[in-house]
Design a protein around this motif. Structure first.
Motif, PDB file in Angstrom:
ATOM      1  N   LEU A  78      51.311 128.388  16.188  1.00  0.00           N
ATOM      2  CA  LEU A  78      51.341 127.471  17.328  1.00  0.00           C
ATOM      3  C   LEU A  78      50.517 128.053  18.472  1.00  0.00           C
ATOM      4  O   LEU A  78      50.758 129.193  18.890  1.00  0.00           O
ATOM      5  CB  LEU A  78      52.775 127.256  17.823  1.00  0.00           C
TER       6      LEU A  78
ATOM      7  N   SER B 199      57.801 131.054  19.248  1.00  0.00           N
ATOM      8  CA  SER B 199      57.464 129.671  18.898  1.00  0.00           C
ATOM      9  C   SER B 199      58.476 128.674  19.457  1.00  0.00           C
ATOM     10  O   SER B 199      58.107 127.570  19.857  1.00  0.00           O
ATOM     11  CB  SER B 199      57.326 129.511  17.384  1.00  0.00           C
ATOM     12  N   GLY B 200      59.747 129.049  19.520  1.00  0.00           N
ATOM     13  CA  GLY B 200      60.757 128.161  20.093  1.00  0.00           C
ATOM     14  C   GLY B 200      60.488 127.882  21.562  1.00  0.00           C
ATOM     15  O   GLY B 200      60.630 126.751  22.028  1.00  0.00           O
TER      16      GLY B 200
ATOM     17  N   PHE C 202      51.029 121.694  19.090  1.00  0.00           N
ATOM     18  CA  PHE C 202      51.790 122.610  19.943  1.00  0.00           C
ATOM     19  C   PHE C 202      53.261 122.740  19.536  1.00  0.00           C
ATOM     20  O   PHE C 202      53.973 123.566  20.102  1.00  0.00           O
ATOM     21  CB  PHE C 202      51.697 122.160  21.407  1.00  0.00           C
ATOM     22  N   THR C 203      53.703 121.949  18.574  1.00  0.00           N
ATOM     23  CA  THR C 203      55.125 121.984  18.206  1.00  0.00           C
ATOM     24  C   THR C 203      55.370 122.144  16.712  1.00  0.00           C
ATOM     25  O   THR C 203      56.476 122.498  16.303  1.00  0.00           O
ATOM     26  CB  THR C 203      55.834 120.696  18.672  1.00  0.00           C
ATOM     27  N   ASP C 204      54.374 121.896  15.879  1.00  0.00           N
ATOM     28  CA  ASP C 204      54.541 121.921  14.424  1.00  0.00           C
ATOM     29  C   ASP C 204      53.549 122.915  13.831  1.00  0.00           C
ATOM     30  O   ASP C 204      52.334 122.729  13.937  1.00  0.00           O
ATOM     31  CB  ASP C 204      54.307 120.514  13.874  1.00  0.00           C
TER      32      ASP C 204
ATOM     33  N   THR D 118      52.440 115.876  23.684  1.00  0.00           N
ATOM     34  CA  THR D 118      52.817 115.148  22.476  1.00  0.00           C
ATOM     35  C   THR D 118      51.992 115.530  21.258  1.00  0.00           C
ATOM     36  O   THR D 118      52.294 115.095  20.152  1.00  0.00           O
ATOM     37  CB  THR D 118      52.706 113.618  22.705  1.00  0.00           C
TER      38      THR D 118
ATOM     39  N   PRO E 238      51.156 117.316  18.140  1.00  0.00           N
ATOM     40  CA  PRO E 238      51.984 118.140  17.246  1.00  0.00           C
ATOM     41  C   PRO E 238      51.422 119.539  17.006  1.00  0.00           C
ATOM     42  O   PRO E 238      52.147 120.414  16.532  1.00  0.00           O
ATOM     43  CB  PRO E 238      52.050 117.321  15.956  1.00  0.00           C
TER      44      PRO E 238
ATOM     45  N   ARG F 164      57.566 125.442  21.843  1.00  0.00           N
ATOM     46  CA  ARG F 164      57.993 124.060  21.589  1.00  0.00           C
ATOM     47  C   ARG F 164      58.730 123.490  22.800  1.00  0.00           C
ATOM     48  O   ARG F 164      58.502 122.356  23.213  1.00  0.00           O
ATOM     49  CB  ARG F 164      58.892 124.005  20.355  1.00  0.00           C
TER      50      ARG F 164
ATOM     51  N   ALA G  30      56.218 122.864  25.593  1.00  0.00           N
ATOM     52  CA  ALA G  30      55.403 121.680  25.299  1.00  0.00           C
ATOM     53  C   ALA G  30      56.190 120.405  25.588  1.00  0.00           C
ATOM     54  O   ALA G  30      55.668 119.460  26.189  1.00  0.00           O
ATOM     55  CB  ALA G  30      54.933 121.707  23.850  1.00  0.00           C
ATOM     56  N   LYS G  31      57.449 120.394  25.191  1.00  0.00           N
ATOM     57  CA  LYS G  31      58.292 119.223  25.455  1.00  0.00           C
ATOM     58  C   LYS G  31      58.486 119.042  26.961  1.00  0.00           C
ATOM     59  O   LYS G  31      58.402 117.925  27.475  1.00  0.00           O
ATOM     60  CB  LYS G  31      59.638 119.387  24.763  1.00  0.00           C
TER      61      LYS G  31
END
Length: 152
Positions: A52, A21-22, A38-40, A34, A36, A25, A28-29
């Motif tokens: 995710l 998951s890290g 994909f990051t939350d 943008t 969420p 994230r 995605a960044k």
């Protein structure tokens, strides 16, 4: 030096990866995503995902996990300084998520030239499967090899 077309059909070294998951994230960044989802994890679950989801194009990075991800290019006698990224395509069969264990199984499916051999193309297709054998995606990448000694 021309790429020998007899390499068509060559299966290359598979790459295994458990999707973290890290990393999702971070990816995605890096691509400017943008949403969420994909990051939350909570946003992903609210959208109906179990975890995710993998952002578009992430699966291409699996093969880059190998210690020398371009050794297959060198093994064909191609000078990496003459390589250009030509194209990549993705056909998704289902979604992948953080925590999924996947394997990328690449093989060379075509070699051809244009402009009298001044440009050669190597097409690699990669099947990405889950640990249970379910096909996630088919990836295709095309490398362009510049041969300046050939006349165009």
């Amino acid at each position: 030096m021309p790429v020998d077309p007899s390499v068509i059909g060559t299966e290359l070294q598979p790459t295994d990866l458990t999707i973290d998951s890290g990393r999702l994230r971070f990816f995605a960044k890096a691509i400017g995503e943008t949403d969420p989802v994909f990051t939350d994890v909570e946003a992903a679950k609210s959208a109906g995902h179990p975890n995710l989801p993998v952002p578009p194009t992430f699966l291409f990075s699996i093969e880059l996990e190998r210690p020398d991800p371009f050794d297959w290019v060198s093994s064909l006698g191609i000078d990496l300084r003459r390589v250009l990224h030509g194209e990549q395509r993705f056909v998704y069969h289902c979604l992948a998520y953080a925590g999924d264990a996947v394997t990328a199984n690449p093989r060379i499916v075509d070699v051809y030239s244009k402009k009298g051999g001044a440009l050669e193309f190597v097409v690699k297709r990669t099947a990405v499967v889950r640990a249970d054998g379910r096909l996630l995606a088919d990836l295709e990448s095309v490398l362009v090899v510049r041969n300046p000694e050939e006349q165009s």
